[in-house]
Design a protein around this motif. Sequence first.
Motif, short mmCIF file in Angstrom:
data_model
loop_
_atom_site.label_atom_id
_atom_site.label_comp_id
_atom_site.label_asym_id
_atom_site.label_seq_id
_atom_site.Cartn_x
_atom_site.Cartn_y
_atom_site.Cartn_z
N ASP A 62 0.88 -1.25 0.06
CA ASP A 62 -0.15 -0.05 -0.17
C ASP A 62 0.83 1.17 0.09
O ASP A 62 2.18 1.09 0.26
CB ASP A 62 -0.86 -0.09 1.11
N TRP A 63 0.34 2.37 -0.16
CA TRP A 63 0.99 3.62 -0.32
C TRP A 63 0.76 4.38 1.22
O TRP A 63 1.83 4.74 1.93
CB TRP A 63 0.98 4.54 -1.41
N THR A 90 -2.63 0.58 -4.18
CA THR A 90 -3.29 1.59 -3.19
C THR A 90 -4.38 2.33 -4.05
O THR A 90 -4.39 2.64 -5.32
CB THR A 90 -1.98 2.49 -2.87
N GLY A 91 -5.09 2.90 -3.28
CA GLY A 91 -6.02 4.15 -3.78
C GLY A 91 -5.62 5.43 -3.57
O GLY A 91 -6.52 6.39 -3.70
N GLN A 92 -4.73 5.66 -3.02
CA GLN A 92 -4.45 6.92 -2.27
C GLN A 92 -2.94 7.62 -2.86
O GLN A 92 -2.89 8.62 -2.69
CB GLN A 92 -4.04 6.96 -0.74
N GLU A 95 0.72 11.26 -7.87
CA GLU A 95 1.70 10.74 -9.06
C GLU A 95 3.03 10.95 -8.71
O GLU A 95 3.87 10.33 -9.22
CB GLU A 95 1.31 11.82 -10.20
N TYR A 110 1.60 -0.41 -10.88
CA TYR A 110 0.85 0.20 -9.79
C TYR A 110 -0.55 -0.12 -10.15
O TYR A 110 -0.85 -0.24 -11.36
CB TYR A 110 1.03 1.95 -10.14
N ALA A 112 -4.23 0.31 -8.76
CA ALA A 112 -5.46 0.98 -8.16
C ALA A 112 -6.27 0.20 -7.21
O ALA A 112 -6.97 -0.90 -7.70
CB ALA A 112 -6.16 2.19 -8.80
N LYS A 113 -6.65 0.60 -6.04
CA LYS A 113 -7.95 0.08 -5.25
C LYS A 113 -9.03 0.81 -5.65
O LYS A 113 -8.99 1.90 -5.87
CB LYS A 113 -7.42 0.33 -3.82
N TRP A 115 -9.15 -3.18 -6.60
CA TRP A 115 -8.20 -3.88 -7.52
C TRP A 115 -9.21 -5.21 -7.98
O TRP A 115 -9.98 -5.76 -7.47
CB TRP A 115 -7.07 -4.32 -6.82
#
Length: 131
Positions: A62-63, A90-92, A95, A110, A112-113, A115
């Motif tokens: 995750d980020w 991650t969804g957060q 860039e 990469y 995105a959630k 997913w």
Amino acid sequence: MSKFAILCVDDEALILNSVIRQLQDEFEEKYTYEAAESAEEALEVLAELEEEGIKTIVIVSDWLMPGMKGDEFLIEVHKRFPKVVKILLTGQADEAAIERANKYANLHNYIAKPWDKKDLIGAIRSGLEKL
């Protein structure tokens, strides 16, 4: 027990359990699956695996986590284990974080959630092909 591990890092236990379940469904007993709820814990897990002679080959991170962010964690991992396949899930992430991970951690993918399991498994498979 497998000599190769996939490490999943996320501060949400539900996400960790879901990712690990999807990986186990796909790869079964082929790998050891480890989970960490922070980057700091993940670094400890990496050290423990190394001591046990288990090579971590994929990290799904995750980020947005307390303490160290995912891009910082993956950069640190890259310094110690440059060949590990690194995936940001991650969804957060912004860039700039993704760019840093690409540039300094050799980010493989990469995602995105929320997913799609096919995307996650595909990213891992394509990363493993490079090893």
